[in-house]
Design an enzyme around this catalytic site. Structure first.
Site, PDB file in Angstrom:
ATOM      1  N   SER A   1      28.639  -3.758  27.607  1.00 44.01           N
ATOM      2  CA  SER A   1      29.930  -3.851  28.304  1.00 44.01           C
ATOM      3  C   SER A   1      30.920  -4.500  27.361  1.00 44.01           C
ATOM      4  O   SER A   1      30.538  -5.097  26.356  1.00 44.01           O
ATOM      5  CB  SER A   1      29.797  -4.708  29.556  1.00 44.01           C
ATOM      6  OG  SER A   1      29.821  -6.091  29.214  1.00 44.01           O
ATOM      7  N   ASP A   2      32.206  -4.399  27.668  1.00 39.46           N
ATOM      8  CA  ASP A   2      33.149  -5.209  26.910  1.00 39.46           C
ATOM      9  C   ASP A   2      33.105  -6.624  27.496  1.00 39.46           C
ATOM     10  O   ASP A   2      32.501  -6.866  28.552  1.00 39.46           O
ATOM     11  CB  ASP A   2      34.562  -4.604  26.945  1.00 39.46           C
ATOM     12  CG  ASP A   2      35.410  -5.122  25.777  1.00 39.46           C
ATOM     13  OD1 ASP A   2      35.006  -6.123  25.145  1.00 39.46           O
ATOM     14  OD2 ASP A   2      36.476  -4.549  25.493  1.00 39.46           O
ATOM     15  N   TRP A   3      33.741  -7.523  26.831  1.00 41.82           N
ATOM     16  CA  TRP A   3      33.683  -8.943  27.204  1.00 41.82           C
ATOM     17  C   TRP A   3      34.132  -9.150  28.663  1.00 41.82           C
ATOM     18  O   TRP A   3      35.318  -9.036  28.978  1.00 41.82           O
ATOM     19  CB  TRP A   3      34.587  -9.749  26.267  1.00 41.82           C
ATOM     20  CG  TRP A   3      34.642 -11.216  26.534  1.00 41.82           C
ATOM     21  CD1 TRP A   3      35.075 -11.838  27.678  1.00 41.82           C
ATOM     22  CD2 TRP A   3      34.259 -12.273  25.650  1.00 41.82           C
ATOM     23  NE1 TRP A   3      34.996 -13.192  27.556  1.00 41.82           N
ATOM     24  CE2 TRP A   3      34.502 -13.494  26.308  1.00 41.82           C
ATOM     25  CE3 TRP A   3      33.749 -12.301  24.348  1.00 41.82           C
ATOM     26  CZ2 TRP A   3      34.246 -14.731  25.718  1.00 41.82           C
ATOM     27  CZ3 TRP A   3      33.503 -13.534  23.766  1.00 41.82           C
ATOM     28  CH2 TRP A   3      33.749 -14.730  24.454  1.00 41.82           C
ATOM     29  N   GLY A   4      33.172  -9.424  29.525  1.00 38.72           N
ATOM     30  CA  GLY A   4      33.505  -9.688  30.922  1.00 38.72           C
ATOM     31  C   GLY A   4      34.049  -8.485  31.674  1.00 38.72           C
ATOM     32  O   GLY A   4      34.594  -8.635  32.768  1.00 38.72           O
TER      33      GLY A   4
END
Ligand code: NOJ
Length: 754
Positions: free
Chosen positions: A291-294
């Site tokens: 995933s991307d950050w958060g």
């Protein structure tokens, strides 16, 4: 008889070899067997742990969740509940953390160490948008190769690059990280970067895993505002957004990263259509998706998930294999499996993908493969790396205007004034994502002029203004104080030639740095005009991370050079171009607008039903601005002049179309030209762009030399994806166009037969 015997013998050997071969499992099968064996030993918690990625304790590239303490992360490492960390660099740091999992966790599964190695690690290369303007795939691959060598030397085994998002919107700050607006060129560059980072085999000591990001559509953020909604049609998705990702997958990219954006109503992180249907099924991709950050947690803000538990359920089921900094998987996946909301098969599949990469990188054989103190000492910022950075920096520069051949300047030039704060700034040329570069370590323009013993006088004209915390967001180019104008104007008045270095500071583009205006920031436009009033003999050198609106400059300033943010060797590259040691050869990969109101502006658009101008008012146009960009895609000048002649089309026996053109260097200097081939499908079952790049070649010609440039197109180049994602080739009339920019082309028609 003799012959027969020989044949029998050969057949025997070949069959014998094949059967031995057939019995021996391939390296892929061997790895898969190892993965299954390890998987069988893992508890559910340990499996989920592999799907969990934490930011390291030292640096951060996103908002940190306050509630999660370093202590908790440490506990999780010891239990083997972490599969990867990011932003931990340096052999010592990496080794210490790797030792925790290897020595203290039950199964000792080594960690992946990820980092945003975007355009170099310690040696900084031009920002990717600049590099794309070189159209030099070898140089681009080499830049990624060196970035990998340096990253591997400090313990990093996974880069979150290449960013392959196509974008048509210069307001979006992240255009600096990509390869511009064109999917064909974007796909070629994506593959080159993947090859560069990963080398010939992931098992090699300087190979690191690459990551194609951001899957998908992130470059189409509405109004160019980062993290904003993306709502695009199927034509654009299949024909523009996905091709660079497909190319990265075909080049063997080890991982994909999904994105922050919502795509047509569904966040990319929970987008099963993208991650499962397209990537993992249709493309049979065997790597994993992080995933991307958060980006998981952000689905709560999108109003797509009620809480973190639902985030975990939706993301895992949609094929997002690793959770970066959302704490969703580590906190909720186990319960979800127990409740039957996430199938164990989903977990096993994700973990297998992650483990497979760890085996491929050789981390099970040596978890400290990337922990080599000697390499850390000797592999960074070497003279060879600097030389390579200078080479691609020169190739990335685009000459936009050169009235009366004001350029190149003579080294003996008397009374040269240099004006602009960016001329002496050693930090801005490093651009965003400058990672481990020492602050202010680039060669500035003034440094390089002095080193080349070129005499000049300097005035800043405007200052860079730092905010209280020095955080880059607070940095801006002066918007209020014109007190230094007078000195700059006085200097210009007494000079023969004025070099003005203007543009954006290095942190004005990149993530979260969208702009609503595309003009020169701060008081730089006013400064330019003030100097112009006393001395119009100006060479404008632009430093910027995106296309800018420089319409006024184009109208008034005789010479304009696009020098982007060129990294470590920036000033040297610029000086070599300005003084003729290198003949500029770059071509734009994003259209430059005449004003921000034209954005998004791109060359491969559809024709409207009213292309006009047929009537005074009722055609597709602006009443206050031309439809044309200021500088189109593919545009860039040289100190020599190239001419194109004799475009020929010829069908080959193979069925391929041979396209040839005669290219002549008419000037007095040798130079490189990027020959570009576009085609246009005139009538089709789906409206097709007015032109699309389908081939290119960068050609070096001596003065007076003519070369026949030949391209071969097979039928796939004539095809496109329909609204269901099916690739189709339709016979019919095509226009074939060849030239040195998307707007200056020789044309011929071609009928593609069934
Ligand atoms: C967020 C960015 O969108 C992504 O590109 C980057 O890799 C991660 N942060 C990690 O730094």
């Amino acid at each position: 008889m003799k012959l027969n015997k020989r044949v029998t013998f050969l057949v025997f050997i070949v069959l014998g070899y094949q059967s031995t071969f057939a019995q021996k499992p391939s390296s892929v099968e061997v790895t898969d067997q190892k993965v299954s064996k390890l998987l069988a030993q893992m508890t559910l918690e340990e499996k989920i742990g592999q799907m969990n990625q934490y930011n390291g304790f030292w640096e951060s590239t996103g908002p940190l969740p306050q509630e999660e303490s370093a202590k908790l992360k440490y506990e999780h490492l010891k239990k083997g509940w972490v599969g990867a960390v990011l932003n931990v660099t340096g052999v010592d740091n990496v080794r210490r953390i790797q030792e925790i999992v290897v020595n203290e966790s039950r199964l000792g599964i080594p960690l992946l160490f990820g980092s945003d190695v975007i355009h170099g690690y310690k040696t900084i290369f031009p920002i990717p948008l600049a590099e794309s303007a070189s159209w030099d795939l070898k140089a681009i691959e080499q830049s990624a190769r060196i970035a990998a060598v340096e990253a591997a030397a400090v313990g990093i085994n996974w880069t979150f690059a290449p960013m392959v998002d196509i974008s048509r919107d210069a307001r979006w700050g992240r255009v600096m990280e990509g390869a511009g607006e064109d999917p064909f060129l974007g796909a070629k560059i994506a593959a080159a970067r993947v090859k560069g980072f990963q080398g010939e085999s992931l098992s090699f000591p300087t190979s690191i895993a690459a990551c194609a990001k951001h899957f998908a559509g992130y470059g189409f953020a509405e109004s160019g505002k980062d993290y904003n909604t993306v709502d695009i049609g199927t034509y654009t998705l299949y024909n523009t957004v996905l091709p660079p990702f497909k190319s990265a997958a075909d080049a063997g990219v080890a991982t994909f990263m999904n994105s922050f954006n919502v795509l047509n109503g569904v966040p990319a992180t929970a987008n099963s259509f993208l991650q499962r249907d397209i990537l993992k099924k249709k493309w049979a991709y065997r790597g994993f998706v992080v995933s991307d950050w958060g980006s998981g947690k952000e689905m709560i803000d999108h109003g797509f998930a009620a809480d973190l538990k639902q985030v975990a359920e939706l993301s895992a089921n949609a094929g997002s294999d690793m959770d970066m900094e959302s704490y969703a998987y580590i906190n909720h996946l186990k319960t979800l499996v127990e409740e039957g909301k996430v199938d164990l098969k989903v977990i096993d599949e994700a973990v297998s993908r992650i483990l497979r990469l760890k085996f491929e990188l050789g981390l099970f054989d040596n978890p400290y493969k990337y922990c080599n103190f000697k390499a850390e000492k000797s592999n960074l910022l070497t003279p060879e790396h600097r030389a390579a950075a200078l080479d691609v920096a020169k190739k990335s520069i685009v000459l936009l205007k050169n009235k009366n051949n004001l350029l190149p300047l003579k080294k003996s030039q008397k009374n040269l004034a240099v004006i602009g704060v960016l001329a002496s700034d050693k930090n801005s040329p490093l651009g965003n994502w400058r990672l481990a570069a020492t602050d202010s370590s680039a060669v500035s323009v003034t440094d390089a002029l002095s080193a080349a013993k070129i005499s000049y006088s300097y005035a800043k004209g405007v200052e860079l203004v730092y905010g209280k915390t020095n955080f880059p967001d607070e940095l801006s180019i002066n918007t209020k104080d014109s007190s230094e104008f007078a000195q700059a104007v006085a200097l210009a008045k007494q000079s023969e030639v004025v070099m003005m270095v203007l543009g954006e500071h290095g942190m004005q583009s990149g993530e979260g740095r969208s702009r609503a205006s595309l003009t020169l920031p701060g008081l730089q436009q006013q400064l330019l005009e003030a100097v112009y009033r006393v001395n119009p003999n100006i060479v404008l050198v632009l430093m910027n991370g995106r296309p800018l609106d420089i319409s006024w400059a184009d109208e008034h300033i005789p010479a304009i050079v696009e020098a982007w943010q060129l990294g470590t060797s920036s000033g040297t590259a610029i000086t070599q171009v300005l003084f003729g040691d290198y003949n500029p050869s770059g071509k734009l990969t994003m259209s430059f607008p005449r004003s921000v109101g034209q954005v998004p502006i791109y060359y491969n658009h559809f024709a409207s039903g009213r292309p006009g101008p047929k009537a005074e008012v009722f055609w597709s146009h602006y009443t206050d601005e031309s439809n044309k960009p200021l500088y189109p895609f593919g545009y860039g000048l040289s100190y020599t002049e190239f001419s194109y002649a004799d475009l020929q089309l010829e069908e080959q026996l193979s069925g391929k179309l041979k396209v040839s053109v005669k290219l002549t260097n008419k000037g007095g200097r040798s130079g490189e030209e990027v020959v570009q081939l576009f085609l246009h499908d005139q009538v089709a079952s789906q409206v097709r762009p007015v032109k699309e790049l389908k081939a290119f070649e960068k050609v070096l010609l001596a003065p007076g030399e003519t070369k026949l440039v030949v391209f071969e197109l097979d039928s796939t180049e004539f095809g496109f994806y329909d609204q269901y994602g099916k690739f189709i080739v339709e016979p019919g009339e095509f226009e074939i166009m060849v030239g040195g920019s998307s707007e200056d082309l020789l044309k011929k028609n071609w009928t593609l037969r069934k």
